[in-house]
Design a protein around this motif. Structure first.
Motif, PDB file in Angstrom:
ATOM      1  N   VAL A  40      24.452 -55.572  60.620  1.00 29.60           N
ATOM      2  CA  VAL A  40      24.698 -57.008  60.464  1.00 29.60           C
ATOM      3  C   VAL A  40      26.154 -57.271  60.112  1.00 29.60           C
ATOM      4  O   VAL A  40      26.800 -58.154  60.692  1.00 29.60           O
ATOM      5  CB  VAL A  40      23.763 -57.602  59.397  1.00 29.60           C
ATOM      6  CG1 VAL A  40      24.125 -59.055  59.104  1.00 29.60           C
ATOM      7  CG2 VAL A  40      22.313 -57.515  59.860  1.00 29.60           C
ATOM      8  N   GLY A  41      26.708 -56.514  59.160  1.00 26.95           N
ATOM      9  CA  GLY A  41      28.098 -56.728  58.776  1.00 26.95           C
ATOM     10  C   GLY A  41      29.075 -56.458  59.903  1.00 26.95           C
ATOM     11  O   GLY A  41      30.016 -57.228  60.123  1.00 26.95           O
ATOM     12  N   LEU A  42      28.872 -55.380  60.639  1.00 34.58           N
ATOM     13  CA  LEU A  42      29.759 -55.060  61.758  1.00 34.58           C
ATOM     14  C   LEU A  42      29.689 -56.120  62.846  1.00 34.58           C
ATOM     15  O   LEU A  42      30.720 -56.530  63.400  1.00 34.58           O
ATOM     16  CB  LEU A  42      29.390 -53.692  62.339  1.00 34.58           C
ATOM     17  CG  LEU A  42      29.828 -52.468  61.537  1.00 34.58           C
ATOM     18  CD1 LEU A  42      29.078 -51.230  62.007  1.00 34.58           C
ATOM     19  CD2 LEU A  42      31.340 -52.247  61.661  1.00 34.58           C
ATOM     20  N   THR A  43      28.474 -56.558  63.162  1.00 32.21           N
ATOM     21  CA  THR A  43      28.330 -57.581  64.201  1.00 32.21           C
ATOM     22  C   THR A  43      28.986 -58.883  63.773  1.00 32.21           C
ATOM     23  O   THR A  43      29.687 -59.536  64.563  1.00 32.21           O
ATOM     24  CB  THR A  43      26.846 -57.831  64.514  1.00 32.21           C
ATOM     25  OG1 THR A  43      26.192 -56.590  64.759  1.00 32.21           O
ATOM     26  CG2 THR A  43      26.699 -58.716  65.748  1.00 32.21           C
ATOM     27  N   THR A  44      28.782 -59.260  62.523  1.00 24.35           N
ATOM     28  CA  THR A  44      29.395 -60.488  62.010  1.00 24.35           C
ATOM     29  C   THR A  44      30.913 -60.382  62.030  1.00 24.35           C
ATOM     30  O   THR A  44      31.614 -61.329  62.439  1.00 24.35           O
ATOM     31  CB  THR A  44      28.904 -60.774  60.587  1.00 24.35           C
ATOM     32  OG1 THR A  44      27.479 -60.856  60.569  1.00 24.35           O
ATOM     33  CG2 THR A  44      29.495 -62.064  60.058  1.00 24.35           C
ATOM     34  N   ALA A  45      31.448 -59.249  61.596  1.00 21.88           N
ATOM     35  CA  ALA A  45      32.905 -59.060  61.575  1.00 21.88           C
ATOM     36  C   ALA A  45      33.485 -59.171  62.973  1.00 21.88           C
ATOM     37  O   ALA A  45      34.515 -59.825  63.189  1.00 21.88           O
ATOM     38  CB  ALA A  45      33.249 -57.700  60.966  1.00 21.88           C
ATOM     39  N   PHE A  46      32.836 -58.527  63.943  1.00 21.99           N
ATOM     40  CA  PHE A  46      33.326 -58.599  65.316  1.00 21.99           C
ATOM     41  C   PHE A  46      33.267 -60.026  65.847  1.00 21.99           C
ATOM     42  O   PHE A  46      34.235 -60.520  66.452  1.00 21.99           O
ATOM     43  CB  PHE A  46      32.511 -57.681  66.221  1.00 21.99           C
ATOM     44  CG  PHE A  46      32.798 -57.872  67.682  1.00 21.99           C
ATOM     45  CD1 PHE A  46      33.997 -57.426  68.232  1.00 21.99           C
ATOM     46  CD2 PHE A  46      31.888 -58.514  68.504  1.00 21.99           C
ATOM     47  CE1 PHE A  46      34.272 -57.618  69.584  1.00 21.99           C
ATOM     48  CE2 PHE A  46      32.156 -58.710  69.850  1.00 21.99           C
ATOM     49  CZ  PHE A  46      33.353 -58.261  70.390  1.00 21.99           C
ATOM     50  N   ASP A  47      32.145 -60.702  65.631  1.00 24.38           N
ATOM     51  CA  ASP A  47      32.009 -62.063  66.152  1.00 24.38           C
ATOM     52  C   ASP A  47      32.994 -63.020  65.494  1.00 24.38           C
ATOM     53  O   ASP A  47      33.485 -63.956  66.141  1.00 24.38           O
ATOM     54  CB  ASP A  47      30.574 -62.548  65.985  1.00 24.38           C
ATOM     55  CG  ASP A  47      29.610 -61.870  66.945  1.00 24.38           C
ATOM     56  OD1 ASP A  47      30.070 -61.276  67.936  1.00 24.38           O
ATOM     57  OD2 ASP A  47      28.386 -61.915  66.709  1.00 24.38           O
TER      58      ASP A  47
END
Length: 390
Positions: free
Chosen positions: A15-22
Motif C-alpha cells: 500500500v505504501g509503495l503504491t501510494t508513493a508512486f501514484d
C-alpha cells in the motif's frame, strides 16, 4: 493541495509503495520512510490471493479497480498475475456455513459478480481437488494470485523512476501540527502531508502523535508445501483454512489467532501445531495427496512436504472495514486490512494519492473514514476470509 506538494509516506509495503508512486506520478515530491527493507513487514508474509467475490458495493468497486490494475501490471518486470478461480466451500455437516455461502453468493450476484453455486459432483468435474466431503461450494471466476515480493520489487523500481526518495533503516515518529517526520525525535523535514501505511505499527505512530485509531493486530500463519498441485484457490469455511497454487506446489494458511500480540515483540516463526494441521489440510484437499498412495509411475506418494513456514501480523478494525483517509489536517492513514492489504493495494494507493492531492475522481469510501471510531474501542478480531461476502 497543489501537485508539487511535499508528501511523506511511512511504510514501504504494497500500500505504501503504491501510494508513493501514484503521488509522484501526479507531481508530488515524495519521501518514503521504511525502518526495514521494502516489503519486509506484512506484505512480505502475505498470501497474494486476489478476487472480486464481494457482496457489498464498496468492496466490489475497490476490488474491481485493484484487479484491473493487477492485470495491467502483469508482465512488467518479474511481476505476473496468475488467473486462478477462487473456490469457497462448506463441508458435509456444516449447514450453517452452507447457508451463509448460499446467501453470500446471492448477494454477490446482485453486483454482477461471476460467481456460481456448485455441488460436490460439479466441483469434482471441474477441478482436481477432493470433493467427497463438500456440501456446497461457490466458484468465483474473476480471481487469481500474485507474488507479493515481485509486486514490491516492481514498485520499488517504479518509485525510483518517478523520483521518490527512499529513507530506509530508521524508525520514525510523527508530528501532526504541522505534518512532519522525526528520527530520534529530531524532525527531518516538514511536509504538506504525511501518509501512514505502516501496517499494525500505524496504531502506535498515530497514537504517539495524538491521533489514536481503532486498530488491533493479530497473528496469522502460512506455509509453502512441495507437491504437485494445479487446482484453484480454495477457502474451506468449515476448517477456516485456505490454499492456493504456488511455484513449489501449494501455499496454505489459516485465519486468526485470538490472542493480541505485541507488534514490537512477537514470534514470526510458525507453530508446530499449525504446520502439522496445514499439511494435513493440504493433503486432505489436493488430488493425489494421500500419503502412501501410488502415483502414476507406481511409486509411493509421500504427500506434501514442508518447504517453509512463517507467521505474520494483520490488522483488524471493529467493523472489518479498513481505515483509509485523514485523521487530522494533512495526516492520513491506510491500515486495518484484515489480510486484504495486498489484494487492495493497487486501488487504495491510487485513491489515497488522489485524496491527498485533491485531484481525483475515485473518492475514498466514507465507510473507510478512520474518524468513524474514537480509537479506544474494544472489539473481537474476525478473520478476513469469511462467507458473509463483506
Amino acid at each position: 493541495m497543489n501537485e508539487s506538494a511535499r508528501v511523506a509516506v511511512v511504510g514501504a509495503g504494497a500500500v505504501g509503495l503504491t501510494t508513493a508512486f501514484d503521488l509522484a506520478e501526479r507531481g508530488a515530491r515524495v519521501t518514503l520512510f521504511e525502518r526495514d527493507a521494502p516489503g519486509g513487514g506484512s506484505t512480505g508474509r502475505a498470501a497474494g490471493i486476489c478476487y472480486d467475490a464481494y457482496a457489498e458495493d464498496i468492496d466490489v468497486a475497490v476490488a474491481d479497480s485493484a484487479m484491473a490494475r493487477f492485470r495491467r501490471l502483469s508482465g512488467e518486470g518479474e511481476f505476473a498475475f496468475h488467473e486462478t478461480p477462487y473456490v469457497f466451500l462448506a463441508r458435509e455437516g456444516d449447514d450453517a456455513s452452507a447457508a451463509a455461502l448460499e446467501e453470500s453468493v446471492e448477494r454477490m450476484r446482485v453486483h454482477d459478480r461471476a460467481v456460481s453455486l456448485v455441488d460436490a459432483g460439479e466441483l469434482a468435474d471441474r477441478f482436481p481437488i477432493r470433493t467427497d466431503d463438500v456440501l456446497l461450494a461457490g466458484v468465483a471466476e474473476n480471481a487469481g494470485w500474485a507474488d507479493p515480493a515481485a509486486y514490491v520489487d516492481l514498485f520499488v523500481e517504479k518509485c525510483e523512476a518517478a523520483g521518490v526518495e527512499f529513507r530506509v533503516g530508521d524508525a520514525v515518529s510523527l508530528r501532526a501540527d504541522p505534518p512532519g517526520v522525526a528520527i530520534d525525535d529530531v524532525v527531518t523535514a516538514r511536509f504538506d502531508a504525511v501518509v501512514v501505511a505502516a501496517g499494525v505499527h500505524s496504531r502506535r505512530l498515530l497514537a504517539d502523535a495524538g491521533h489514536p485509531i481503532a486498530l488491533k493486530p493479530y497473528r496469522a500463519q502460512a506455509l509453502v508445501a512441495d507437491c504437485d498441485y494445479r487446482g484453484p484457490t480454495v477457502y474451506d469455511a468449515t476448517d477456516e483454512s485456505y490454499l492456493r497454487p504456488h511455484p513449489a506446489g501449494v501455499l496454505a494458511g489459516d485465519g486468526v489467532e485470538p490472542v493480541e500480540p505485541d507488534p514490537d515483540d512477537w514470534d514470526p516463526t510458525a507453530d508446530d501445531w499449525f504446520v502439522a494441521d496445514a499439511l494435513d489440510a493440504v493433503r486432505h484437499r489436493t488430488a493425489g495427496g494421500d500419503a502412501g498412495a501410488l502415483d502414476s509411475a507406481g511409486s509411493t506418494d509421500p504427500g506434501p512436504e514442508l518447504d517453509r513456514a512463517w507467521a505474520g501480523l494483520c490488522g483488524a478494525t471493529p467493523d472489518r472495514n479498513p481505515l483509509v483517509g485523514p485523521v487530522a489536517e494533512g495526516v492520513y492513514v491506510a491500515a486495518g486490512w484484515h489480510g486484504h492489504g495486498f489484494m487492495w493495494a493497487p486501488a487504495i494507493g491510487e485513491r489515497l494519492a488522489e485524496a491527498v492531492l485533491g485531484d481525483g475522481q475515485e473518492a475514498i469510501p466514507a465507510a473507510f473514514d478512520p474518524r468513524r471510531f474514537d480509537g479506544d474501542e474494544e472489539f473481537a478480531v474476525v478473520e478476513g476470509m469469511t462467507l458473509d461476502g463483506d
